[in-house]
Design a protein around this motif. Structure first.
Motif, short mmCIF file in Angstrom:
data_model
loop_
_atom_site.label_atom_id
_atom_site.label_comp_id
_atom_site.label_asym_id
_atom_site.label_seq_id
_atom_site.Cartn_x
_atom_site.Cartn_y
_atom_site.Cartn_z
N LYS A 164 2.53 -1.79 7.23
CA LYS A 164 3.88 -1.24 7.32
C LYS A 164 3.86 0.24 6.95
N LYS A 165 4.62 1.03 7.71
CA LYS A 165 4.71 2.46 7.42
C LYS A 165 6.15 2.84 7.19
N ALA B 7 -1.01 8.85 -0.29
CA ALA B 7 0.06 7.91 0.07
C ALA B 7 1.06 8.57 1.03
N ARG C 13 1.79 7.54 5.05
CA ARG C 13 3.18 7.09 5.17
C ARG C 13 3.45 5.84 4.33
N ARG C 14 2.82 5.80 3.17
CA ARG C 14 3.11 4.72 2.22
C ARG C 14 4.11 5.16 1.17
N TYR C 15 4.41 6.44 1.15
CA TYR C 15 5.36 6.97 0.17
C TYR C 15 6.10 8.16 0.77
N SER C 16 7.42 8.17 0.62
CA SER C 16 8.21 9.32 1.07
C SER C 16 8.47 10.21 -0.14
#
Lengths: 140, 73
Positions: B3-4, B39, B43-46
């Motif tokens: 998931k992204k 991350a 794209r595991r963290y915005s």
């Protein structure tokens, strides 16, 4: 892997060992006596001191290996990870306390209440470490 | 596929275009850890708006040249 994540792995392993050691001794003593043994202060102190000493030694080793990262403060992502993991840990503790109290209402066993609350506390701490590791590695 | 998050970014491309800057170097410049930079790139963290601006300023570009909306999941 960040220093905080390594620290979480270390503490999760040590806490698991402490929980397993403490409750296996309680189970063994209770099996021998035929009733649930009362919580003993020396046993608790020994487990707490052992856990503290091992965690200090473990962190000294971690700092020696990762001396650059050891002094860094948590960044915005790590703070959010900590908050979310603490929230899960709090829920685990709340549920375990409520279940322990319900169990006490049905059994009226104070020793069992102590072990359930104490075990719930340890499991909630363990949940905090595990959730921090999980959130550090997943989409967050 | 993992998931992204829907905020896409060009952080890795900008790092490589700026003298092969490492994730650690970028992290030090914007005040986050190497793991957080990784991350963001995956794209595991915005990142927060402040960190997003810091990243854009580091590469001397506007924020929309670094980040864009891409609702894939």
């Amino acid at each position: 892997m960040s220093f905080l994540e390594k620290s979480d792995w270390l503490m999760a392993c040590l806490l698991s060992l402490a929980v397993a050691g403490y409750f296996s001794s309680v189970f063994q003593l209770s099996s021998e006596s035929g009733v649930l043994v009362a919580p003993s202060m020396p046993g608790l102190i020994a487990a707490a001191v052992g856990l503290t000493v091992l965690s200090i030694i473990g962190h000294i080793v971690l700092v020696a290996i990762n001396h650059k990262d050891a002094n860094s403060t948590p960044d915005e992502r790590e703070i959010k990870v900590n908050q979310q993991a603490s929230s899960v840990s709090g829920h685990v503790l709340s549920v375990s306390v409520v279940l322990s109290l319900l169990l006490f209402l049905t059994t009226s066993n104070g020793n069992l209440l102590f072990y359930c609350v104490f075990g719930g506390f340890l499991v909630s701490e363990l949940a905090a470490y595990i959730m921090r590791i999980y959130y550090s590695r997943t989409v967050f | 596929m993992a998931k992204k998050l829907p905020i896409d970014n060009r952080v890795k491309a900008l790092r490589e275009a700026n003298g092969q800057m490492t994730q650690s170097e970028l992290g030090e410049l914007v005040g986050v850890t190497r793991q957080t930079v990784a991350a963001i790139e995956q794209r595991r963290y915005s990142p927060s708006l402040e960190t997003a601006f810091r990243i854009a300023n580091t590469f001397a570009v506007t924020i929309d040249e670094v980040f864009s909306w891409d609702a894939v999941d």
